[in-house]
Design a protein around this motif. Structure first.
Motif, PDB file in Angstrom:
ATOM      1  N   SER A   1      27.493  27.105  38.263  1.00  0.00           N
ATOM      2  CA  SER A   1      27.997  28.284  39.005  1.00  0.00           C
ATOM      3  C   SER A   1      26.685  28.681  39.746  1.00  0.00           C
ATOM      4  O   SER A   1      25.680  28.282  39.530  1.00  0.00           O
ATOM      5  CB  SER A   1      28.319  29.288  38.237  1.00  0.00           C
ATOM      6  OG  SER A   1      27.397  29.843  37.266  1.00  0.00           O
TER       7      SER A   1
ATOM      8  N   ARG B   1      30.655  31.918  46.081  1.00  0.00           N
ATOM      9  CA  ARG B   1      31.102  31.419  45.001  1.00  0.00           C
ATOM     10  C   ARG B   1      32.475  31.226  45.296  1.00  0.00           C
ATOM     11  O   ARG B   1      33.325  31.779  45.959  1.00  0.00           O
ATOM     12  CB  ARG B   1      31.019  32.504  43.742  1.00  0.00           C
ATOM     13  CG  ARG B   1      29.569  33.183  43.606  1.00  0.00           C
ATOM     14  CD  ARG B   1      29.721  33.715  42.280  1.00  0.00           C
ATOM     15  NE  ARG B   1      28.392  34.442  41.883  1.00  0.00           N
ATOM     16  CZ  ARG B   1      28.428  35.885  42.104  1.00  0.00           C
ATOM     17  NH1 ARG B   1      29.739  36.570  42.059  1.00  0.00           N
ATOM     18  NH2 ARG B   1      27.303  36.418  41.752  1.00  0.00           N
TER      19      ARG B   1
ATOM     20  N   LYS C   1      36.169  31.035  44.602  1.00  0.00           N
ATOM     21  CA  LYS C   1      37.085  32.103  44.254  1.00  0.00           C
ATOM     22  C   LYS C   1      37.997  31.841  43.063  1.00  0.00           C
ATOM     23  O   LYS C   1      38.504  30.628  43.154  1.00  0.00           O
ATOM     24  CB  LYS C   1      37.901  32.640  45.355  1.00  0.00           C
ATOM     25  CG  LYS C   1      37.245  32.916  46.619  1.00  0.00           C
ATOM     26  CD  LYS C   1      36.718  34.062  46.662  1.00  0.00           C
ATOM     27  CE  LYS C   1      36.091  34.760  47.772  1.00  0.00           C
ATOM     28  NZ  LYS C   1      35.336  36.159  47.533  1.00  0.00           N
ATOM     29  N   ASP C   2      37.916  32.410  42.040  1.00  0.00           N
ATOM     30  CA  ASP C   2      38.784  32.287  40.890  1.00  0.00           C
ATOM     31  C   ASP C   2      39.114  33.733  40.365  1.00  0.00           C
ATOM     32  O   ASP C   2      38.723  34.743  40.887  1.00  0.00           O
ATOM     33  CB  ASP C   2      38.469  31.296  39.978  1.00  0.00           C
ATOM     34  CG  ASP C   2      36.947  31.751  39.078  1.00  0.00           C
ATOM     35  OD1 ASP C   2      36.620  32.730  39.288  1.00  0.00           O
ATOM     36  OD2 ASP C   2      36.392  30.804  38.715  1.00  0.00           O
ATOM     37  N   SER C   3      40.094  33.737  39.208  1.00  0.00           N
ATOM     38  CA  SER C   3      40.368  34.899  38.668  1.00  0.00           C
ATOM     39  C   SER C   3      39.213  35.660  37.760  1.00  0.00           C
ATOM     40  O   SER C   3      38.496  35.115  37.361  1.00  0.00           O
ATOM     41  CB  SER C   3      41.602  34.578  37.398  1.00  0.00           C
ATOM     42  OG  SER C   3      41.720  35.620  37.001  1.00  0.00           O
ATOM     43  N   LYS C   4      39.194  37.137  37.910  1.00  0.00           N
ATOM     44  CA  LYS C   4      38.351  37.839  37.452  1.00  0.00           C
ATOM     45  C   LYS C   4      38.987  38.314  36.077  1.00  0.00           C
ATOM     46  O   LYS C   4      38.236  39.121  35.307  1.00  0.00           O
ATOM     47  CB  LYS C   4      38.115  39.075  38.287  1.00  0.00           C
ATOM     48  CG  LYS C   4      37.281  38.981  39.577  1.00  0.00           C
ATOM     49  CD  LYS C   4      37.049  39.916  40.332  1.00  0.00           C
ATOM     50  CE  LYS C   4      36.703  39.621  41.878  1.00  0.00           C
ATOM     51  NZ  LYS C   4      36.202  40.988  42.656  1.00  0.00           N
TER      52      LYS C   4
ATOM     53  N   CYS D   1      29.553  43.217  41.275  1.00  0.00           N
ATOM     54  CA  CYS D   1      30.504  42.161  41.420  1.00  0.00           C
ATOM     55  C   CYS D   1      31.206  42.144  42.711  1.00  0.00           C
ATOM     56  O   CYS D   1      31.425  40.966  43.117  1.00  0.00           O
ATOM     57  CB  CYS D   1      31.668  42.310  40.072  1.00  0.00           C
ATOM     58  SG  CYS D   1      33.021  41.156  40.179  1.00  0.00           S
TER      59      CYS D   1
ATOM     60  N   GLN E   1      28.838  40.735  45.178  1.00  0.00           N
ATOM     61  CA  GLN E   1      28.176  39.644  44.822  1.00  0.00           C
ATOM     62  C   GLN E   1      26.698  39.666  44.810  1.00  0.00           C
ATOM     63  O   GLN E   1      26.110  38.885  45.410  1.00  0.00           O
ATOM     64  CB  GLN E   1      28.806  38.604  45.602  1.00  0.00           C
ATOM     65  CG  GLN E   1      30.363  38.324  45.331  1.00  0.00           C
ATOM     66  CD  GLN E   1      30.720  36.849  45.914  1.00  0.00           C
ATOM     67  OE1 GLN E   1      30.050  36.245  46.389  1.00  0.00           O
ATOM     68  NE2 GLN E   1      32.122  36.808  46.029  1.00  0.00           N
TER      69      GLN E   1
ATOM     70  N   CYS F   1      33.659  38.969  36.660  1.00  0.00           N
ATOM     71  CA  CYS F   1      33.775  38.615  37.787  1.00  0.00           C
ATOM     72  C   CYS F   1      34.429  37.134  38.444  1.00  0.00           C
ATOM     73  O   CYS F   1      34.960  36.563  37.493  1.00  0.00           O
ATOM     74  CB  CYS F   1      32.343  38.695  38.394  1.00  0.00           C
ATOM     75  SG  CYS F   1      32.283  39.319  40.295  1.00  0.00           S
ATOM     76  N   GLU F   2      33.783  36.616  39.213  1.00  0.00           N
ATOM     77  CA  GLU F   2      34.272  35.278  39.704  1.00  0.00           C
ATOM     78  C   GLU F   2      33.495  34.160  39.029  1.00  0.00           C
ATOM     79  O   GLU F   2      32.287  34.355  38.467  1.00  0.00           O
ATOM     80  CB  GLU F   2      34.154  34.890  41.113  1.00  0.00           C
ATOM     81  CG  GLU F   2      35.053  36.009  41.959  1.00  0.00           C
ATOM     82  CD  GLU F   2      34.628  36.074  43.546  1.00  0.00           C
ATOM     83  OE1 GLU F   2      33.734  35.611  43.893  1.00  0.00           O
ATOM     84  OE2 GLU F   2      35.307  37.007  44.148  1.00  0.00           O
ATOM     85  N   SER F   3      34.079  32.934  38.921  1.00  0.00           N
ATOM     86  CA  SER F   3      33.395  31.729  38.488  1.00  0.00           C
ATOM     87  C   SER F   3      32.991  32.011  36.973  1.00  0.00           C
ATOM     88  O   SER F   3      31.981  31.564  36.587  1.00  0.00           O
ATOM     89  CB  SER F   3      32.228  31.395  39.171  1.00  0.00           C
ATOM     90  OG  SER F   3      32.490  31.056  40.591  1.00  0.00           O
TER      91      SER F   3
END
Length: 204
Positions: free
Chosen positions: A40, A51, A53-56, A105, A108, A185-187
């Motif tokens: 990451s 980064r 994008k995926d679920s938080k 978050c 970023q 947050c992401e990742s």
């Protein structure tokens, strides 16, 4: 180091920053712990790093609460080990700590102060003023969350204790209260904020 925006060296892996705010002045220092965020990317203070994008929502509220509780426990273990009284939880300080983690978050960035934060929340002194606190200190960090959330909290506190500035905030005898805010947050990265003060504060 002193200034309105704390300086930060280029990108590391797991990252922490510390700030103390008294009489409107902010001091900051950066500590970089390598090898902790495999796969990451981290943000450089004042800049946004892309980064994936995926679920938080990879952590439940119960898990988040446990991580915050672990940070409190580990912080107090360090204080007791050094002959100091335990700090007590403050709803008001927790409110601004959670807000700070959320703003980092969303923006970023890992920073105590940043123009990307909402108006009225860009400086530590503003956040303290929002809960009727005149002075305080703040530690922030981000780190990839793995399966063991307690280990995550332990590494966060361990990193803070390895930095003179963070350690000073944790071991300040005048601090009586603490607020802790963890935000996923992401990742699979989570941000952590500790806010200290000798004042309890009043939650909005």
């Amino acid at each position: 180091m002193m200034g309105n925006i704390n300086p930060c060296a280029p990108q590391g892996c797991a990252r922490t920053l510390a700030s103390t705010c008294r009489s409107g002045l902010v001091w900051g220092v950066a500590l970089f712990l390598f090898g902790a965020l495999v796969g990451s990317s981290c943000s450089v203070e004042g800049k946004v790093v892309e980064r994936k994008k995926d679920s938080k929502s990879f952590l439940t509220q119960s898990q988040i609460s446990q991580m915050e509780t672990s940070i409190l426990r580990l912080t107090n273990e360090e204080r007791v080990r050094n002959g100091l009284q335990r700090v007590e939880s403050s709803d008001a300080l927790a409110y601004i700590a959670k807000k700070q983690s959320r703003h980092m978050c969303d923006s970023q960035v890992l920073a105590h102060e940043n123009e990307a934060f909402p108006d009225g929340w860009r400086k530590l002194i503003q956040r303290l003023k929002a809960i009727n606190v005149r002075s305080g200190a703040e530690n922030i960090a981000l780190r990839t969350v793995e399966a063991n959330q307690d280990a995550w909290s332990r590494e966060i506190v361990k990193g803070w204790m390895k930095s003179a500035s963070h350690r000073r905030n944790i071991l300040e005898p005048k601090h009586r209260y603490i607020g802790i805010g963890v935000v996923p947050c992401e990742s699979r990265i989570a941000y952590a904020t500790q806010t200290f003060s000798s004042d309890l504060g009043t939650a909005p």
